[in-house]
Design a protein around this motif. Structure first.
Motif, PDB file in Angstrom:
ATOM      1  N   ARG A  75       3.731  21.511  26.431  1.00 57.91           N
ATOM      2  CA  ARG A  75       3.858  20.066  26.247  1.00 57.91           C
ATOM      3  C   ARG A  75       4.924  19.475  27.155  1.00 57.91           C
ATOM      4  NH1 ARG A  75       3.551  19.318  19.620  1.00 57.91           N
ATOM      5  NH2 ARG A  75       1.414  20.153  19.360  1.00 57.91           N
ATOM      6  N   ASP A  76       5.667  20.356  27.832  1.00 58.47           N
ATOM      7  CA  ASP A  76       6.672  19.898  28.784  1.00 58.47           C
ATOM      8  C   ASP A  76       5.956  19.297  29.994  1.00 58.47           C
ATOM      9  OD1 ASP A  76       8.391  20.151  31.247  1.00 58.47           O
ATOM     10  OD2 ASP A  76       9.858  20.858  29.770  1.00 58.47           O
ATOM     11  N   VAL A  77       6.201  18.017  30.261  1.00 60.13           N
ATOM     12  CA  VAL A  77       5.471  17.306  31.306  1.00 60.13           C
ATOM     13  C   VAL A  77       5.699  17.938  32.675  1.00 60.13           C
ATOM     14  CG1 VAL A  77       5.192  15.100  32.491  1.00 60.13           C
ATOM     15  CG2 VAL A  77       5.542  15.147  30.014  1.00 60.13           C
ATOM     16  N   ILE A  78       6.942  18.305  32.977  1.00 62.23           N
ATOM     17  CA  ILE A  78       7.259  18.867  34.283  1.00 62.23           C
ATOM     18  C   ILE A  78       6.647  20.252  34.433  1.00 62.23           C
ATOM     19  CG2 ILE A  78       9.111  19.597  35.840  1.00 62.23           C
ATOM     20  CD1 ILE A  78      10.887  17.490  34.554  1.00 62.23           C
ATOM     21  N   GLU A  79       6.775  21.075  33.391  1.00 65.32           N
ATOM     22  CA  GLU A  79       6.184  22.412  33.462  1.00 65.32           C
ATOM     23  C   GLU A  79       4.660  22.327  33.560  1.00 65.32           C
ATOM     24  OE1 GLU A  79       6.103  26.732  31.148  1.00 65.32           O
ATOM     25  OE2 GLU A  79       7.083  25.014  30.201  1.00 65.32           O
ATOM     26  N   ALA A  80       4.065  21.378  32.851  1.00 69.40           N
ATOM     27  CA  ALA A  80       2.612  21.209  32.901  1.00 69.40           C
ATOM     28  C   ALA A  80       2.154  20.886  34.323  1.00 69.40           C
ATOM     29  CB  ALA A  80       2.172  20.111  31.937  1.00 69.40           C
ATOM     30  N   GLU A  81       2.941  20.086  35.033  1.00 67.72           N
ATOM     31  CA  GLU A  81       2.610  19.789  36.424  1.00 67.72           C
ATOM     32  C   GLU A  81       2.715  21.053  37.272  1.00 67.72           C
ATOM     33  OE1 GLU A  81       1.690  17.954  40.056  1.00 67.72           O
ATOM     34  OE2 GLU A  81       1.239  17.467  37.967  1.00 67.72           O
ATOM     35  N   GLY A  82       3.721  21.893  36.982  1.00 67.24           N
ATOM     36  CA  GLY A  82       3.850  23.161  37.692  1.00 67.24           C
ATOM     37  C   GLY A  82       2.658  24.069  37.450  1.00 67.24           C
ATOM     38  N   VAL A  83       2.170  24.104  36.224  1.00 70.73           N
ATOM     39  CA  VAL A  83       0.986  24.913  35.898  1.00 70.73           C
ATOM     40  C   VAL A  83      -0.241  24.372  36.628  1.00 70.73           C
ATOM     41  CG1 VAL A  83      -0.566  25.631  34.044  1.00 70.73           C
ATOM     42  CG2 VAL A  83       1.911  25.642  33.675  1.00 70.73           C
ATOM     43  N   ARG A  84      -0.342  23.049  36.700  1.00 70.68           N
ATOM     44  CA  ARG A  84      -1.477  22.450  37.428  1.00 70.68           C
ATOM     45  C   ARG A  84      -1.435  22.852  38.891  1.00 70.68           C
ATOM     46  NH1 ARG A  84      -2.894  18.860  40.884  1.00 70.68           N
ATOM     47  NH2 ARG A  84      -0.736  18.251  41.311  1.00 70.68           N
ATOM     48  N   ARG A  85      -0.240  22.822  39.486  1.00 67.50           N
ATOM     49  CA  ARG A  85      -0.107  23.211  40.893  1.00 67.50           C
ATOM     50  C   ARG A  85      -0.379  24.695  41.091  1.00 67.50           C
ATOM     51  NH1 ARG A  85       4.975  19.700  43.408  1.00 67.50           N
ATOM     52  NH2 ARG A  85       4.295  17.680  42.583  1.00 67.50           N
ATOM     53  N   ALA A  86      -0.018  25.494  40.089  1.00 69.13           N
ATOM     54  CA  ALA A  86      -0.298  26.927  40.162  1.00 69.13           C
ATOM     55  C   ALA A  86      -1.804  27.164  40.211  1.00 69.13           C
ATOM     56  CB  ALA A  86       0.317  27.645  38.963  1.00 69.13           C
ATOM     57  N   ARG A  87      -2.537  26.495  39.351  1.00 70.95           N
ATOM     58  CA  ARG A  87      -3.993  26.652  39.330  1.00 70.95           C
ATOM     59  C   ARG A  87      -4.610  26.134  40.626  1.00 70.95           C
ATOM     60  NH1 ARG A  87      -3.621  25.302  33.271  1.00 70.95           N
ATOM     61  NH2 ARG A  87      -4.250  27.270  32.285  1.00 70.95           N
ATOM     62  N   GLU A  88      -4.023  25.100  41.187  1.00 72.14           N
ATOM     63  CA  GLU A  88      -4.502  24.563  42.458  1.00 72.14           C
ATOM     64  C   GLU A  88      -4.286  25.579  43.583  1.00 72.14           C
ATOM     65  OE1 GLU A  88      -2.413  21.184  44.605  1.00 72.14           O
ATOM     66  OE2 GLU A  88      -4.165  20.126  43.828  1.00 72.14           O
ATOM     67  N   ALA A  89      -3.120  26.256  43.558  1.00 73.20           N
ATOM     68  CA  ALA A  89      -2.822  27.270  44.570  1.00 73.20           C
ATOM     69  C   ALA A  89      -3.789  28.442  44.483  1.00 73.20           C
ATOM     70  CB  ALA A  89      -1.377  27.761  44.413  1.00 73.20           C
ATOM     71  N   LEU A  90      -4.249  28.763  43.281  1.00 79.95           N
ATOM     72  CA  LEU A  90      -5.210  29.856  43.113  1.00 79.95           C
ATOM     73  C   LEU A  90      -6.495  29.595  43.894  1.00 79.95           C
ATOM     74  CD1 LEU A  90      -4.954  30.637  39.282  1.00 79.95           C
ATOM     75  CD2 LEU A  90      -4.215  32.099  41.156  1.00 79.95           C
ATOM     76  N   GLU A  91      -6.896  28.326  43.968  1.00 81.54           N
ATOM     77  CA  GLU A  91      -8.159  27.989  44.622  1.00 81.54           C
ATOM     78  C   GLU A  91      -8.130  28.289  46.120  1.00 81.54           C
ATOM     79  OE1 GLU A  91     -10.946  27.121  43.220  1.00 81.54           O
ATOM     80  OE2 GLU A  91     -10.064  27.146  41.213  1.00 81.54           O
ATOM     81  N   SER A  92      -6.930  28.226  46.724  1.00 82.09           N
ATOM     82  CA  SER A  92      -6.832  28.456  48.168  1.00 82.09           C
ATOM     83  C   SER A  92      -6.374  29.868  48.512  1.00 82.09           C
ATOM     84  CB  SER A  92      -5.862  27.438  48.788  1.00 82.09           C
ATOM     85  OG  SER A  92      -4.561  27.584  48.240  1.00 82.09           O
TER      86      SER A  92
END
Length: 229
Positions: free
Chosen positions: A56-73
């Motif tokens: 629920r941490d907004v900043i950490e959630a953004e980090g997780v989103r970027r992590a999943r984005e990095a997986l795609e590349s």
């Protein structure tokens, strides 16, 4: 991997420098940190990401989103787990991986295991883990070997490696641009057209190395040409 599995410690161990901040607090890594390492002449680009979990941490959630984005590349994923903790968490994480990536399962923190526990881990017949300690360096040579194998490295070829298909395509495009540049210079003496073909060839090579040469290098090469306004 999950938060606090030792992903940042592993990045530091592979790069040989303290690139990432490491603490005992889960969720320290928020952004994607990138480093390049050299494995016997093979450039490998590493990305350290936030731990994958619901938060629920907004900043950490953004980090997780970027992590999943990095997986795609990514071409290869190091799935880092805390070897001192039991569980089948890796199955859930593997289910999130894109179909195109190679996955190397890494069991970290074996320095926290007793000799008996480590022997049991190593003897698990259903485990494809590389067991390491990013803290002590134990098992890191095995992991480097696995990474080289994943990128197509061949010990018999003295460091030569079979490029992935996208690398082959990039090299073909590089060759075409060089051939075109050579032809236009012979036929038209148009230095500006050659400069453009060299720029495109450089760009194609940059897709493999991850590095781009400075634009002023072309200016130095063609300093004697009137390339245009």
């Amino acid at each position: 991997g999950r938060p606090n599995a030792g992903k940042s410690s592993l990045l530091n161990a592979l790069s040989g420098q303290e690139s990432a901040i490491v603490t005992e607090i889960p969720g320290t890594t928020r952004d994607v940190l990138r480093e390049m390492i050299d494995l016997d002449g093979i450039p490998v680009h590493l990305a350290d990401t936030a731990g994958i979990r619901e938060t629920r941490d907004v900043i950490e959630a953004e980090g997780v989103r970027r992590a999943r984005e990095a997986l795609e590349s990514a071409d290869i994923v190091l799935l880092v787990e805390d070897a001192a903790r039991a569980g089948a968490d890796h199955l859930e994480l593997r289910a999130e991986l894109p179909a195109h990536v190679d996955c190397i399962r890494v069991g970290n923190k074996i320095d926290l295991l007793t000799g008996h526990e480590l022997a049991e881990k190593a003897s698990e017949t259903d485990s494809d883990q590389v067991l390491i300690s990013a803290k002590t360096g134990q098992g890191m040579d095995d992991l480097r070997t696995r990474i080289k194998q994943a990128v197509g490295a061949s010990d018999q070829a003295q460091g030569a490696f079979s490029a992935r298909q996208r690398h082959v395509e990039a090299l073909k495009r590089t060759g075409r641009h060089l051939e075109t540049g050579n032809r236009v210079m012979r036929e038209t003496q148009a230095g500006e057209l050659l400069a453009e073909e060299l720029r495109l060839a450089q760009q194609a090579l940059g897709e493999i190395t991850g590095e781009m040469l400075p634009d002023d290098l072309l200016g130095e090469i063609f300093s004697s040409f009137c390339i245009g306004k």
